[in-house]
Design a protein around this motif. Structure first.
Motif, PDB file in Angstrom:
ATOM      1  N   ILE A   1       0.835  -1.199  -0.048  1.00 45.29           N
ATOM      2  CA  ILE A   1      -0.029  -0.052  -0.008  1.00 45.29           C
ATOM      3  C   ILE A   1       0.807   1.355   0.097  1.00 45.29           C
ATOM      4  O   ILE A   1       0.319   2.252  -0.827  1.00 45.29           O
ATOM      5  N   ILE A   2       1.873   1.137   0.949  1.00 40.13           N
ATOM      6  CA  ILE A   2       2.706   2.476   0.935  1.00 40.13           C
ATOM      7  C   ILE A   2       3.865   2.576  -0.217  1.00 40.13           C
ATOM      8  O   ILE A   2       4.349   3.518  -0.318  1.00 40.13           O
ATOM      9  N   LEU A   3       4.085   1.477  -0.834  1.00 37.98           N
ATOM     10  CA  LEU A   3       4.957   1.351  -1.885  1.00 37.98           C
ATOM     11  C   LEU A   3       4.836   2.572  -2.984  1.00 37.98           C
ATOM     12  O   LEU A   3       3.959   2.719  -3.592  1.00 37.98           O
ATOM     13  N   ASP A   4       5.800   3.346  -3.562  1.00 39.84           N
ATOM     14  CA  ASP A   4       5.950   4.241  -4.416  1.00 39.84           C
ATOM     15  C   ASP A   4       6.511   3.552  -5.670  1.00 39.84           C
ATOM     16  O   ASP A   4       7.716   3.194  -5.728  1.00 39.84           O
ATOM     17  N   LEU A   5       5.512   3.412  -6.501  1.00 40.41           N
ATOM     18  CA  LEU A   5       5.861   2.397  -7.731  1.00 40.41           C
ATOM     19  C   LEU A   5       6.779   3.358  -8.723  1.00 40.41           C
ATOM     20  O   LEU A   5       7.622   2.861  -9.148  1.00 40.41           O
ATOM     21  N   ASP A   6       6.907   4.722  -8.445  1.00 42.47           N
ATOM     22  CA  ASP A   6       7.744   5.325  -9.426  1.00 42.47           C
ATOM     23  C   ASP A   6       9.263   5.242  -8.998  1.00 42.47           C
ATOM     24  O   ASP A   6      10.064   5.525  -9.721  1.00 42.47           O
ATOM     25  N   LYS A   7       9.610   4.999  -7.478  1.00 42.74           N
ATOM     26  CA  LYS A   7      10.668   4.937  -7.076  1.00 42.74           C
ATOM     27  C   LYS A   7      11.113   3.544  -6.678  1.00 42.74           C
ATOM     28  O   LYS A   7      12.352   3.320  -6.320  1.00 42.74           O
TER      29      LYS A   7
ATOM     30  N   ASP B   1      12.071  -0.323  -7.851  1.00 43.61           N
ATOM     31  CA  ASP B   1      12.550  -1.022  -8.863  1.00 43.61           C
ATOM     32  C   ASP B   1      11.948  -2.239  -8.970  1.00 43.61           C
ATOM     33  O   ASP B   1      11.347  -2.884  -8.245  1.00 43.61           O
ATOM     34  N   ALA B   2      11.853  -2.973 -10.405  1.00 42.49           N
ATOM     35  CA  ALA B   2      11.044  -4.091 -10.580  1.00 42.49           C
ATOM     36  C   ALA B   2      11.514  -5.361  -9.656  1.00 42.49           C
ATOM     37  O   ALA B   2      10.903  -6.270  -9.078  1.00 42.49           O
ATOM     38  N   ALA B   3      12.913  -5.340  -9.291  1.00 41.72           N
ATOM     39  CA  ALA B   3      13.491  -6.333  -8.463  1.00 41.72           C
ATOM     40  C   ALA B   3      12.973  -6.302  -7.139  1.00 41.72           C
ATOM     41  O   ALA B   3      12.630  -7.623  -6.791  1.00 41.72           O
ATOM     42  N   THR B   4      12.591  -5.194  -6.489  1.00 39.43           N
ATOM     43  CA  THR B   4      12.014  -4.996  -5.037  1.00 39.43           C
ATOM     44  C   THR B   4      10.643  -5.619  -5.376  1.00 39.43           C
ATOM     45  O   THR B   4      10.251  -6.317  -4.302  1.00 39.43           O
TER      46      THR B   4
ATOM     47  N   ALA C   1       9.229  -7.670  -7.462  1.00 38.73           N
ATOM     48  CA  ALA C   1       9.271  -9.001  -7.454  1.00 38.73           C
ATOM     49  C   ALA C   1       9.327  -9.701  -6.303  1.00 38.73           C
ATOM     50  O   ALA C   1       9.022 -11.016  -6.100  1.00 38.73           O
ATOM     51  N   ALA C   2      10.486  -9.225  -5.602  1.00 40.33           N
ATOM     52  CA  ALA C   2      10.885 -10.049  -4.161  1.00 40.33           C
ATOM     53  C   ALA C   2       9.469  -9.779  -3.263  1.00 40.33           C
ATOM     54  O   ALA C   2       9.271 -10.848  -2.466  1.00 40.33           O
ATOM     55  N   LEU C   3       9.287  -9.010  -3.212  1.00 40.58           N
ATOM     56  CA  LEU C   3       7.819  -8.552  -2.409  1.00 40.58           C
ATOM     57  C   LEU C   3       6.715  -9.584  -3.018  1.00 40.58           C
ATOM     58  O   LEU C   3       6.202 -10.338  -1.863  1.00 40.58           O
ATOM     59  N   ALA C   4       6.494  -9.742  -4.164  1.00 36.78           N
ATOM     60  CA  ALA C   4       5.621 -10.448  -4.619  1.00 36.78           C
ATOM     61  C   ALA C   4       5.929 -12.242  -4.434  1.00 36.78           C
ATOM     62  O   ALA C   4       5.071 -13.005  -4.028  1.00 36.78           O
ATOM     63  N   LEU C   5       7.201 -12.380  -4.621  1.00 37.36           N
ATOM     64  CA  LEU C   5       7.594 -13.833  -4.172  1.00 37.36           C
ATOM     65  C   LEU C   5       7.413 -14.212  -2.661  1.00 37.36           C
ATOM     66  O   LEU C   5       6.847 -15.198  -2.363  1.00 37.36           O
ATOM     67  N   ALA C   6       7.504 -13.274  -1.892  1.00 37.72           N
ATOM     68  CA  ALA C   6       7.474 -13.450  -0.494  1.00 37.72           C
ATOM     69  C   ALA C   6       6.169 -13.508  -0.139  1.00 37.72           C
ATOM     70  O   ALA C   6       5.904 -14.467   0.775  1.00 37.72           O
ATOM     71  N   THR C   7       5.440 -12.814  -0.760  1.00 35.31           N
ATOM     72  CA  THR C   7       3.720 -12.845  -0.490  1.00 35.31           C
ATOM     73  C   THR C   7       3.170 -14.241  -1.110  1.00 35.31           C
ATOM     74  O   THR C   7       2.406 -15.091  -0.126  1.00 35.31           O
ATOM     75  N   LEU C   8       3.768 -14.609  -2.110  1.00 35.97           N
ATOM     76  CA  LEU C   8       3.389 -16.129  -2.534  1.00 35.97           C
ATOM     77  C   LEU C   8       3.664 -17.266  -1.795  1.00 35.97           C
ATOM     78  O   LEU C   8       3.066 -18.255  -1.526  1.00 35.97           O
ATOM     79  N   ALA C   9       4.999 -16.935  -1.260  1.00 36.91           N
ATOM     80  CA  ALA C   9       5.615 -18.270  -0.190  1.00 36.91           C
ATOM     81  C   ALA C   9       4.889 -18.007   0.974  1.00 36.91           C
ATOM     82  O   ALA C   9       4.510 -19.317   1.323  1.00 36.91           O
TER      83      ALA C   9
END
Length: 164
Positions: free
Chosen positions: A117-123, A125-128, A130-138
């Protein structure tokens, strides 16, 4: 129940606890007290931010994405602290000696949700992301496995009770 009967029940249970179980109970009570302080401080901060900044001064624009992120990030901080506090209270009330992994996973999922929710997508990067998404899936997978095991254990418990 009255406070007197609750206190008597507590003392009756306290007598049968081992030294280490008493230590765990004291630690969880201390953590609970500290979390109450954290929750109150977070609520006060949120109250001031919304009341002073949004209502009185009119300095915060609720349609501004940054303001939205800040306010809802603060709200989720309080929710996470409340859920963590509730898990401690449940542990004390049920006299479990360890926290349930399911509760820890749920609190971690709430923390990740707050981060999204607080993530600023403009600032960011894609790797971060992706890592958050992977952690959520795990964590979601772990939660699913735990829930499945809990259901299977409940079904097995019913089968054993039915045979008796």
């Amino acid at each position: 129940m009255s406070v007197r009967s609750d206190w008597k029940d507590f003392l009756d249970r306290w007598k049968v606890l081992t030294f280490y179980q008493r230590f765990e109970q004291l630690v969880t009570l201390a953590l609970s007290a500290l979390l109450i302080v954290v929750i109150l401080a977070a609520m006060w901060n949120l109250f001031l931010r919304v009341t002073v900044g949004l209502v009185i001064e009119g300095a915060l624009d609720p349609t501004d994405h940054a303001v939205f992120q800040a306010v809802f990030g603060a709200i989720f901080t309080v929710i996470i602290a409340l859920e963590f506090k509730r898990s401690i209270v449940v542990s004390v009330e049920t006299h479990d000696t360890v926290f349930h992994v399911r509760t820890v996973v749920l609190v971690a999922l709430l923390a990740l949700l707050r981060k999204f929710i607080i993530l600023d997508l403009d600032k960011t990067d894609a790797a971060t992301i992706a890592a958050l998404a992977l952690a959520t899936l795990a964590l979601g997978g772990i939660y699913w496995i735990i829930r499945r095991q809990d259901r299977e254990a409940m079904v097995q418990g019913r089968r054993i009770a039915d045979r008796d």
